[in-house]
Design a protein around this motif. Sequence first.
Motif, short mmCIF file in Angstrom:
data_model
loop_
_atom_site.label_atom_id
_atom_site.label_comp_id
_atom_site.label_asym_id
_atom_site.label_seq_id
_atom_site.Cartn_x
_atom_site.Cartn_y
_atom_site.Cartn_z
N ARG A 36 0.82 -1.29 -0.12
CA ARG A 36 0.07 -0.05 0.03
C ARG A 36 0.86 1.19 0.13
NH1 ARG A 36 -3.07 3.59 -1.90
NH2 ARG A 36 -4.33 4.77 -0.21
N GLU A 37 2.05 1.15 0.79
CA GLU A 37 2.77 2.48 0.77
C GLU A 37 3.31 2.57 -0.79
OE1 GLU A 37 4.52 2.53 5.51
OE2 GLU A 37 5.59 1.25 3.97
N LEU A 38 3.95 1.50 -1.30
CA LEU A 38 4.29 1.83 -2.58
C LEU A 38 3.55 2.16 -3.52
CD1 LEU A 38 6.69 -1.74 -2.83
CD2 LEU A 38 7.41 0.79 -2.15
N ALA A 39 2.13 1.69 -3.44
CA ALA A 39 1.29 2.40 -4.57
C ALA A 39 0.65 3.55 -4.29
CB ALA A 39 0.08 1.41 -4.31
N LEU A 40 0.69 4.12 -2.98
CA LEU A 40 0.66 5.51 -2.53
C LEU A 40 1.86 6.37 -3.05
CD1 LEU A 40 -1.29 7.52 -1.49
CD2 LEU A 40 -0.49 6.97 0.75
N TRP A 41 3.17 5.86 -2.73
CA TRP A 41 4.52 6.53 -3.25
C TRP A 41 4.20 6.78 -4.82
CZ3 TRP A 41 8.43 8.99 -1.26
CH2 TRP A 41 9.58 8.88 -2.18
N GLU A 42 3.76 5.65 -5.63
CA GLU A 42 3.69 6.12 -6.95
C GLU A 42 2.57 7.06 -7.36
OE1 GLU A 42 3.14 2.49 -9.39
OE2 GLU A 42 4.74 1.34 -8.36
N GLN A 43 1.50 7.07 -6.50
CA GLN A 43 0.33 8.19 -6.68
C GLN A 43 1.05 9.43 -6.64
OE1 GLN A 43 -3.12 7.28 -4.71
NE2 GLN A 43 -4.00 9.39 -5.03
N VAL A 44 1.76 9.66 -5.32
CA VAL A 44 1.79 11.16 -4.96
C VAL A 44 2.76 11.67 -6.19
CG1 VAL A 44 1.41 10.97 -2.52
CG2 VAL A 44 3.79 10.52 -3.14
N TRP A 45 3.68 10.82 -6.82
CA TRP A 45 4.83 11.10 -7.62
C TRP A 45 4.12 11.69 -8.88
CZ3 TRP A 45 9.51 13.03 -6.91
CH2 TRP A 45 10.02 12.78 -5.98
N THR A 46 2.65 11.59 -8.98
CA THR A 46 1.96 11.95 -10.02
C THR A 46 1.42 13.38 -10.01
OG1 THR A 46 -0.33 11.14 -9.40
CG2 THR A 46 1.08 9.52 -10.89
N TYR A 47 1.54 13.94 -8.75
CA TYR A 47 0.92 15.18 -8.19
C TYR A 47 1.89 16.23 -8.93
CZ TYR A 47 -1.70 12.76 -4.50
OH TYR A 47 -2.56 11.89 -3.88
N PRO A 48 1.39 17.34 -9.09
CA PRO A 48 2.07 18.64 -9.81
C PRO A 48 3.38 18.96 -8.90
CG PRO A 48 -0.22 19.12 -9.81
CD PRO A 48 0.01 17.98 -8.97
N GLN A 49 3.10 18.85 -7.67
CA GLN A 49 4.24 19.34 -6.56
C GLN A 49 5.64 18.28 -6.88
OE1 GLN A 49 0.99 18.85 -6.02
NE2 GLN A 49 0.46 20.29 -4.30
N ALA A 50 5.40 17.14 -7.58
CA ALA A 50 6.29 16.17 -7.62
C ALA A 50 7.35 16.53 -8.75
CB ALA A 50 5.89 14.87 -8.28
N CYS A 51 7.09 17.70 -9.49
CA CYS A 51 7.99 18.44 -10.31
C CYS A 51 9.30 19.01 -9.40
CB CYS A 51 7.31 19.38 -11.02
SG CYS A 51 8.46 20.35 -12.18
N ALA A 52 8.68 19.73 -8.44
CA ALA A 52 9.58 20.41 -7.63
C ALA A 52 10.28 19.40 -6.65
CB ALA A 52 8.56 21.63 -6.72
N TRP A 53 9.71 18.33 -6.09
CA TRP A 53 10.39 17.38 -5.34
C TRP A 53 11.49 16.70 -5.97
CZ3 TRP A 53 5.37 14.52 -4.21
CH2 TRP A 53 4.43 15.06 -3.57
N SER A 54 11.34 16.66 -7.37
CA SER A 54 12.21 15.84 -8.24
C SER A 54 13.71 16.65 -8.24
CB SER A 54 11.64 15.69 -9.51
OG SER A 54 11.74 16.77 -10.20
N MET A 55 13.42 17.94 -7.88
CA MET A 55 14.65 18.67 -7.89
C MET A 55 15.30 18.97 -6.62
SD MET A 55 13.58 21.70 -10.70
CE MET A 55 12.11 22.21 -9.91
N GLU A 56 14.53 18.29 -5.60
CA GLU A 56 15.23 18.37 -4.13
C GLU A 56 15.16 17.16 -3.28
OE1 GLU A 56 13.17 22.91 -3.52
OE2 GLU A 56 12.36 21.13 -2.61
N PRO A 57 16.21 16.51 -3.69
CA PRO A 57 16.17 14.81 -3.18
C PRO A 57 16.24 14.87 -1.66
CG PRO A 57 17.97 15.12 -4.99
CD PRO A 57 17.22 16.50 -4.64
N TRP A 58 16.77 16.01 -1.09
CA TRP A 58 16.64 16.02 0.42
C TRP A 58 15.15 16.05 1.08
CZ3 TRP A 58 13.78 20.01 2.46
CH2 TRP A 58 13.86 21.36 1.47
N ARG A 59 14.09 16.27 0.20
CA ARG A 59 12.88 16.41 0.60
C ARG A 59 12.26 15.04 0.31
NH1 ARG A 59 9.46 20.91 0.86
NH2 ARG A 59 10.94 22.15 -0.16
#
Length: 148
Positions: A36-59
């Motif tokens: 369930r954690e892995l499925a939700l992890w995949e889901q949140v990386w489809t959110y618009p904020q993921a663009c910014a997260w991808s540039m900030e590995p510390w997050r």
Amino acid sequence: MPAFPLPAVAVMRWESEGKRRYQVRDDEATQARHERELALWEQVWTYPQACAWSMEPWRWPTVAMYVRTFVVCEGSDATAADKGSLHRFADQIALTPAGMRENGWAIAAVEVGAGAPPAAPSDGADGGSDPATGDEVGQRRTRRRMRD
């Protein structure tokens, strides 16, 4: 999308022998929770904020803790503290309006259809390929750093 950075959490269940009660690892529930954690992890990386997260590995660990806490809060044994933690994690990773403001982020509207301007190829000279300066998030960060 990066790999989920947290190890699986062991889910325990109570068993008893006579008057003695003890906990044992529930492998099936542990696996189901991790899936369930892995499925939700995949889901949140489809959110618009993921663009910014991808540039900030510390997050990424904070995003992972949001996912883990979300899964905990889906269960019937979630406490008020768990739900409060979920909200704080959501703020930290900009999943709430307050978190968006706190991070200085905005999500741009996408124009689709005949009225949308054509995408111009970027050779890097206009700053369009540099995420630190070419997008709205980068511009806000630059302004914030200049103020500080």
